[in-house]
Design an enzyme around this catalytic site. Structure first.
Site, short mmCIF file in Angstrom:
data_model
loop_
_atom_site.label_atom_id
_atom_site.label_comp_id
_atom_site.label_asym_id
_atom_site.label_seq_id
_atom_site.Cartn_x
_atom_site.Cartn_y
_atom_site.Cartn_z
N ASP A 181 0.89 -0.98 -0.03
CA ASP A 181 -0.14 -0.01 0.08
C ASP A 181 0.93 1.29 0.08
O ASP A 181 1.46 1.49 0.90
CB ASP A 181 -0.69 0.06 1.33
CG ASP A 181 -1.92 1.19 1.24
OD1 ASP A 181 -1.41 2.25 0.97
OD2 ASP A 181 -3.14 0.93 1.43
N HIS A 182 1.08 1.81 -1.12
CA HIS A 182 2.19 2.69 -1.21
C HIS A 182 2.11 4.00 -0.28
O HIS A 182 2.94 4.68 0.14
CB HIS A 182 2.57 3.21 -2.71
CG HIS A 182 1.39 4.04 -3.25
ND1 HIS A 182 0.11 3.91 -3.66
CD2 HIS A 182 1.67 5.60 -3.32
CE1 HIS A 182 -0.31 5.02 -4.20
NE2 HIS A 182 0.57 5.95 -3.85
N HIS A 244 -5.73 2.96 1.04
CA HIS A 244 -5.01 4.14 1.47
C HIS A 244 -5.67 4.83 2.81
O HIS A 244 -5.00 5.26 3.50
CB HIS A 244 -4.61 4.93 0.35
CG HIS A 244 -4.22 4.49 -0.97
ND1 HIS A 244 -3.32 3.35 -0.90
CD2 HIS A 244 -4.40 4.63 -2.12
CE1 HIS A 244 -3.04 2.91 -2.11
NE2 HIS A 244 -3.68 3.82 -3.01
C1 BG6 Z 1 -3.26 4.71 -6.39
C2 BG6 Z 1 -4.72 4.82 -7.18
O1 BG6 Z 1 -3.30 3.54 -5.55
O2 BG6 Z 1 -2.94 6.03 -5.88
C3 BG6 Z 1 -4.71 5.92 -8.03
O3 BG6 Z 1 -5.08 3.61 -7.84
C4 BG6 Z 1 -4.32 7.23 -7.37
O4 BG6 Z 1 -5.94 5.96 -8.71
C5 BG6 Z 1 -3.13 7.13 -6.77
O5 BG6 Z 1 -4.27 8.19 -8.29
C6 BG6 Z 1 -2.74 8.12 -5.85
O6 BG6 Z 1 -1.44 8.04 -5.37
P1 BG6 Z 1 -0.62 9.16 -4.85
O7 BG6 Z 1 0.65 8.81 -4.13
O8 BG6 Z 1 -0.47 10.08 -6.16
O9 BG6 Z 1 -1.39 10.04 -3.92
#
Ligand code: BG6
Length: 501
Positions: A181-182, A244
């Protein structure tokens, strides 16, 4: 066993994630000495590519996306000689037997010692098949460690997630599975636990006696871009909510772990996810969850199409591109504190922020009701700027007793570029630290909560509200807070420069 040595198998090597995030992350890790010299990368995708072409792709991706630029060519040559490419059909076993030979050769050449990291930047439908082919192709027969890193989405709902989990756990042990989960790799998400627990200013107040509400905003300016095919099936709830948003919520609400051990930390997270109050029925979902879809609009003067006009999106789609919800955590610490969460595409700013609103002091005593005190706020700025913002009350300089808000704006990174989320997570995966990866029981509890909402919505599309692209979403999201006597605090990007509250 060698530390930080590994053959890294990049499934989906020609894809966007690998190009934008994974190669730059590997390069920064290498530059910072976080990857030993004992590693190799095998790029895997269907498309035919020579090693040279693959290395050129990697170089281009680093030139374009890496925070550490290539400055010394001999160093670059040492890095990139470890990259080889194999065109592979992930569903066919013979290709894996060839892969095994290649991996064994690279393992020996770079003295890796049998450690293997399989990164699946692939469609989730392939996770199970790849896991089985890795086993049947003999790739798990080395003496070192084996780890499977997988991207979201982990299922579409609880039953499909269970099925997926069953497939991969037939081959890999839970301790070998690293679910990405980044958001958990973001600097300020990791900092939440420290700021709330390591400060005498906050730790004693971190509960329902002192906190009035917490607001979590994950807003994006982008639309669905070229991902309409995936997104139309997923929607904001599954794309951002299940993972997230609930992970950020868990970081804010979990009990401090008994030891700083990955499993103890994840135990606490899962406890809090289990304490989320499920919506009882479709009426409750309707009442507490707002869903929206962007229609045509404009942002910074540019006209934008509506969601239904986007490529690969059903022109009659009922998929939400926005949702906001009031969430309750039923435990002793948080009973009664509303958590308001919202996320959406095509909102006015790209920002991730958490606002913790504290309960007010009684203003009738000292101020004899003369002023309405604004509440103290603690804001975690997760992106694009990283920082902590604190709003307190003080006397207006020179005045007799006027009260004005004073602000403290802190930037823990001091303006230095901090490692990207993927860099931190890849590094953790290579050294086997699973703290910031989601364990199966967390994923399952999150789906349990989210499925209730999806079920509530499935009966009718009546509650889907349209909002103009470039706006803050449906008005109903404001009412969600107004009913409790609160309001959304503006997020930083909305007020460029010094925030006005
Ligand atoms: C991803 C989603 O997990 O997270 C995308 O699939 C989204 O739809 C993205 O744009 C947002 O990540 P960050 O790090 O740019 O906030």
């Amino acid at each position: 066993m060698r530390m930080n040595s590994a053959v890294i198998f990049m499934f989906g090597a020609t894809g966007d994630l690998a190009r934008r995030k994974l190669y730059p992350a590997l390069y920064s890790m290498y530059q910072e000495g976080k990857l030993s010299e004992r590693f190799a990368v095998i790029g895997l995708a269907r498309r035919p590519r020579t090693n040279e072409q693959f290395r050129d792709d990697v170089r281009r991706s680093i030139d374009e996306f890496s925070r550490t630029k290539v400055s010394d060519e001999p160093g670059w040559a040492r890095f990139v000689e470890r990259f080889e490419y194999l065109s592979l059909d992930s569903t066919s076993l013979p290709g894996f037997q060839e892969l095994r030979k290649m991996a064994d050769r690279l393992d020996e050449k770079f003295d890796v010692g049998g450690n293997r990291l399989f990164y699946l930047a692939l469609a989730p439908e392939l996770f199970g098949t790849v896991a089985v082919n890795l086993r049947d192709g003999g790739l798990l027969e080395t003496t070192g460690w084996h780890r499977l890193v997988i991207e979201k989405p982990f299922g579409y709902n609880l039953p499909s997630a269970q099925q997926l989990n069953k497939q991969i756990t037939e081959v890999f042990d839970e301790s070998e599975i690293f679910r990405i989960d980044h958001y958990l790799g973001k600097e300020m998400v990791q900092n939440i636990g420290v700021i709330r627990s390591a400060n005498a200013l906050f730790e004693p107040l971190w509960n329902n006696r002192h906190i009035a509400n917490i607001q979590i905003t994950l807003s994006e300016t982008v639309g669905v871009e070229e991902r309409g095919g995936y997104y139309d099936h997923s929607g904001a709830l599954r794309d951002m909510g299940q993972n997230h948003m609930l992970q950020v919520l868990a970081m804010l609400t979990m009990e401090p772990p008994s030891r700083m051990h990955p499993e103890d930390i994840r135990d606490e997270k899962v406890k809090v996810l289990r304490s989320l109050r499920p919506y009882a029925n479709a009426e409750e979902v309707d009442k507490y969850v707002v869903r929206g879809q962007y229609g045509p609009g404009e942002l910074k003067g540019a006209a934008l199409p509506g969601y239904r006009q986007e490529e690969k999106v059903d022109p009659e789609s009922k998929t939400e591109t926005y949702f906001a919800a009031k969430v309750l955590v039923d435990n002793f610490r948080w009973a009664g504190v509303p958590f308001y969460i919202r996320t959406g595409k095509r909102l006015p700013v790209k920002t991730t922020e958490v606002v913790v609103e504290f309960k007010n002091v009684p203003d009738n005593v000292y101020l004899a009701g003369k002023y309405r005190l604004e509440p103290n706020l603690l804001v975690f700025r997760i992106q694009p700027q990283e920082g902590v913002y604190l709003k307190i009350n003080g006397r207006e300089p020179g005045s007799e007793s006027s009260i004005v808000p004073l602000s403290l704006d802190l930037h823990p990174s001091g303006g230095h570029s901090t490692p990207e989320a993927y860099e931190r997570l890849l590094y953790d995966a290579v050294r086997g630290d699973s703290t910031y990866f989601t364990r199966w029981d967390e994923v399952a509890s999150a789906w349990q909560f989210i499925d209730r909402i999806a079920e509530g919505w499935s009966g009718s599309a009546a509650s889907l509200q349209s909002y103009p692209a470039g706006s803050w979403g449906p008005k109903a999201a404001e009412e969600l807070l107004a009913e409790d006597g609160f309001k959304w605090w503006p997020v930083n990007g909305q007020n460029a420069g010094e925030p006005k509250w």
